[in-house]
Design an enzyme around this catalytic site. Sequence first.
Site, PDB file in Angstrom:
ATOM      1  N   ASP A  47      11.572  70.231   8.302  1.00 36.54           N
ATOM      2  CA  ASP A  47      10.277  70.764   8.760  1.00 36.54           C
ATOM      3  C   ASP A  47      10.431  71.251  10.207  1.00 36.54           C
ATOM      4  O   ASP A  47       9.898  70.652  11.140  1.00 36.54           O
ATOM      5  CB  ASP A  47       9.207  69.680   8.659  1.00 36.54           C
ATOM      6  CG  ASP A  47       7.821  70.208   8.993  1.00 36.54           C
ATOM      7  OD1 ASP A  47       7.612  71.426   8.890  1.00 36.54           O
ATOM      8  OD2 ASP A  47       6.949  69.396   9.352  1.00 36.54           O
TER       9      ASP A  47
ATOM     10  N   ARG B 126       3.608  65.311   2.703  1.00 35.49           N
ATOM     11  CA  ARG B 126       4.073  63.963   3.067  1.00 35.49           C
ATOM     12  C   ARG B 126       3.802  62.972   1.931  1.00 35.49           C
ATOM     13  O   ARG B 126       4.640  62.115   1.619  1.00 35.49           O
ATOM     14  CB  ARG B 126       3.390  63.500   4.360  1.00 35.49           C
ATOM     15  CG  ARG B 126       3.937  64.177   5.608  1.00 35.49           C
ATOM     16  CD  ARG B 126       3.448  63.490   6.867  1.00 35.49           C
ATOM     17  NE  ARG B 126       2.033  63.692   7.110  1.00 35.49           N
ATOM     18  CZ  ARG B 126       1.520  64.610   7.926  1.00 35.49           C
ATOM     19  NH1 ARG B 126       2.322  65.446   8.570  1.00 35.49           N
ATOM     20  NH2 ARG B 126       0.214  64.693   8.108  1.00 35.49           N
TER      21      ARG B 126
ATOM     22  N   ASN C 191      20.183  67.330  19.039  1.00 38.29           N
ATOM     23  CA  ASN C 191      19.968  68.630  18.424  1.00 38.29           C
ATOM     24  C   ASN C 191      20.207  68.531  16.917  1.00 38.29           C
ATOM     25  O   ASN C 191      21.267  68.074  16.478  1.00 38.29           O
ATOM     26  CB  ASN C 191      20.915  69.654  19.052  1.00 38.29           C
ATOM     27  CG  ASN C 191      20.791  71.020  18.441  1.00 38.29           C
ATOM     28  OD1 ASN C 191      21.331  71.295  17.375  1.00 38.29           O
ATOM     29  ND2 ASN C 191      20.079  71.898  19.130  1.00 38.29           N
TER      30      ASN C 191
ATOM     31  N   CYS D 201       7.222  77.373   8.896  1.00 42.86           N
ATOM     32  CA  CYS D 201       5.841  77.565   9.365  1.00 42.86           C
ATOM     33  C   CYS D 201       5.712  78.845  10.175  1.00 42.86           C
ATOM     34  O   CYS D 201       4.727  79.039  10.898  1.00 42.86           O
ATOM     35  CB  CYS D 201       5.377  76.360  10.177  1.00 42.86           C
ATOM     36  SG  CYS D 201       6.325  76.059  11.683  1.00 42.86           S
TER      37      CYS D 201
END
Length: 385
Positions: A289, A202, A268, A329
Amino acid sequence: MASPVLRLKRGRDRPHWHPWIFKGDVANVGDVAPGAAVTVIDADSRFVGRGFFNPRPTLCCRLLTRDDEALDADFFRRRVGAAVARRAEADLARLVWSEGDGLPGLVADRYGAVVVVQCLTLGMANAREAVAAALRTAAGDVAVFGMDDPVAARLEGFAPARGWLDRPGPASAVVHEGPVAFRVTFGMGHKTGLYLDQRENRLLAGRLAAGVEALDVFAYTAGFACHALRGGAAGALCLESSPEAIAGARENLALNDAAERARIVDGNAFDVLRQLQRDGRRFGLIVLDPPPFARRREALDAAARGYKDINLRAMRLLAPGGWLLTFSCSHHVSDAAFEEVCRDAAADAGVTLRVVERLSQSADHPVLLTVPETRYLKGLLLEAV
């Protein structure tokens, strides 16, 4: 008092260097209560370590130590103290990162005067009071909030905590990450309140944002957007579908005097990106992300399609000279596989992108070389050329 013994099958050598023991690794185990400590030995009766055992999940034991020591209050005081000492003093930090700090099944995050504890195993949930005492010894007289992962709790067979351990603390706290302020409301949201693994990324986004339009996809509470706007972005568009997260995003944008330069779209992400492309929009900074697309190894093919689609659409929205920060992730998705997906997306999008930097989780989420699962967040900083 000696703990019950778990004997490994012959040829199951991985527990000598990796803390995970699966049911298929076990030759036999003594009479042990779920969540209690066991002494692990190999097929030749050599001591391997000591950990918490639970017959319920497939991953039935996680080693906490390879020394012949009790898993008692003194152990937690030493191990938690060492983890906290490795961090720079900060009011916003991950103090304990599970296997990365030799405490598998435990996460502890500091938000000012509060530490949020997340237990991922029954054994660690049973040790919560010892953990809290150890945290207070190492980090000061903090209030301790339990916020367990309900999926892990269901798998392990315990009731997930969500509340103050022994005394109440504040309902929320405002914490600072560089120039940006965030409000964390305890008991709300994902993880322990913020995605602390993205702290350094960030900050990077904020340094790249001057004068550009930013697009924060899967924005959650607008962490990347807030950094972009404080870094001088002309405006930011946040895509998010969770009402709770959108409320948090609005509050964080207001905290940073950035609400007038930001817009939040509830929808969405895949659909909104298609519409933005049809509208001819372009952005100088885009952050992708997403949540984990592959929670199980069996979902890898579907995850690859999802990552390719979302990256392809973002790449088509990137302005010349623009920056794309894209992440996965999903720990089942390797660095090589993620980069290959992004390469295929760029080819299909017809864009040329320079790999400026390969990104990962913040330094307070340490990675063990012999435990690759401790490095789950991977990303790329790409520049459109």
